[in-house]
Design an enzyme around this catalytic site. Structure first.
Site, mmCIF file in Angstrom:
data_model
loop_
_atom_site.group_PDB
_atom_site.id
_atom_site.type_symbol
_atom_site.label_atom_id
_atom_site.label_comp_id
_atom_site.label_asym_id
_atom_site.label_seq_id
_atom_site.Cartn_x
_atom_site.Cartn_y
_atom_site.Cartn_z
ATOM 1 N N HIS A 109 0.865 -1.183 0.000
ATOM 2 C CA HIS A 109 0.000 0.000 0.000
ATOM 3 C C HIS A 109 0.906 1.240 0.000
ATOM 4 O O HIS A 109 1.218 1.782 1.051
ATOM 5 C CB HIS A 109 -0.906 -0.028 1.243
ATOM 6 C CG HIS A 109 -1.923 1.055 1.283
ATOM 7 N ND1 HIS A 109 -2.926 1.188 0.355
ATOM 8 C CD2 HIS A 109 -2.082 2.087 2.141
ATOM 9 C CE1 HIS A 109 -3.665 2.238 0.649
ATOM 10 N NE2 HIS A 109 -3.157 2.806 1.730
ATOM 11 N N ALA A 141 10.997 12.792 20.382
ATOM 12 C CA ALA A 141 12.123 11.937 20.020
ATOM 13 C C ALA A 141 11.738 10.469 20.206
ATOM 14 O O ALA A 141 11.095 10.096 21.189
ATOM 15 C CB ALA A 141 13.329 12.281 20.884
ATOM 16 N N ARG A 161 1.363 8.408 21.843
ATOM 17 C CA ARG A 161 0.154 8.939 22.464
ATOM 18 C C ARG A 161 -0.002 10.368 21.961
ATOM 19 O O ARG A 161 0.974 11.107 21.889
ATOM 20 C CB ARG A 161 0.269 8.943 23.993
ATOM 21 C CG ARG A 161 0.318 7.574 24.612
ATOM 22 C CD ARG A 161 0.390 7.617 26.153
ATOM 23 N NE ARG A 161 1.043 8.773 26.748
ATOM 24 C CZ ARG A 161 2.356 8.886 26.978
ATOM 25 N NH1 ARG A 161 3.168 7.914 26.647
ATOM 26 N NH2 ARG A 161 2.848 9.969 27.539
#
Length: 169
Positions: A109, A141, A161
């Site tokens: 893809h 980082a 996150r």
């Protein structure tokens, strides 16, 4: 081409000896050669580009193919071990550092990330797949980003996150 090179030089502190600037000169040359319409005239420029591209890979450790689309004021803050897919798009005023990989999540893809304006990508970050990184985003980082990141956010951790940026008072 020359306007972009002037902007790239300014983004690198007007220091023509910064390797990130060299990478962008070769990138801009590679993009420019596509404007040469008679193929027979373009061929020597394409050969020169391929030689310069390989030289930049060896000397600077940066792979930035001219098929990628990058905006103005792009800055490679620290060179080395940087790989950017030719399918990637960047907005304006973006910064990347050493060890960054931006590319495909699945070779079957062939779609790479689309990165907005004013994005700051930390050392060692990996941004992979058919995702969108919004405007005014900081990628921490060594973060591994596999999902979309909305505007005015920070992405940290493995897997990343997504946190909203705090407003400065």
């Amino acid at each position: 081409m020359f306007d972009n090179i002037r902007n790239d030089l300014a983004a690198h502190g007007n220091d023509p000896f910064q390797q990130g600037f060299w990478v962008l000169v070769v990138y801009r040359f590679g993009r420019w050669r596509y404007r040469i319409k008679p193929r027979v005239i373009r061929i020597p420029f394409s050969l020169l580009y391929k030689i310069l591209f390989k030289l930049i890979q060896i000397l600077c450790g940066v792979e930035l193919p001219c098929e990628a689309i990058i905006g103005r004021n792009f800055r490679i803050d620290h060179f080395g071990a940087i790989v950017i897919s030719g399918y990637t798009t960047f907005g304006e005023n973006c910064v990347i550092r050493q060890g960054v990989t931006i590319g495909l999540k699945d070779v079957a893809h062939p779609v790479a990330p689309s990165i907005g304006n004013n994005v700051d990508i930390g050392a060692g970050a990996k941004i992979l797949g058919d995702i969108t990184i919004g405007n005014n985003v900081d990628i921490g980082a060594n973060a591994v980003v596999l999902t979309d990141v909305p505007d005015n956010s920070i992405a940290v951790g493995v897997p990343a996150r997504i946190l909203p940026k705090k407003e400065r008072s």
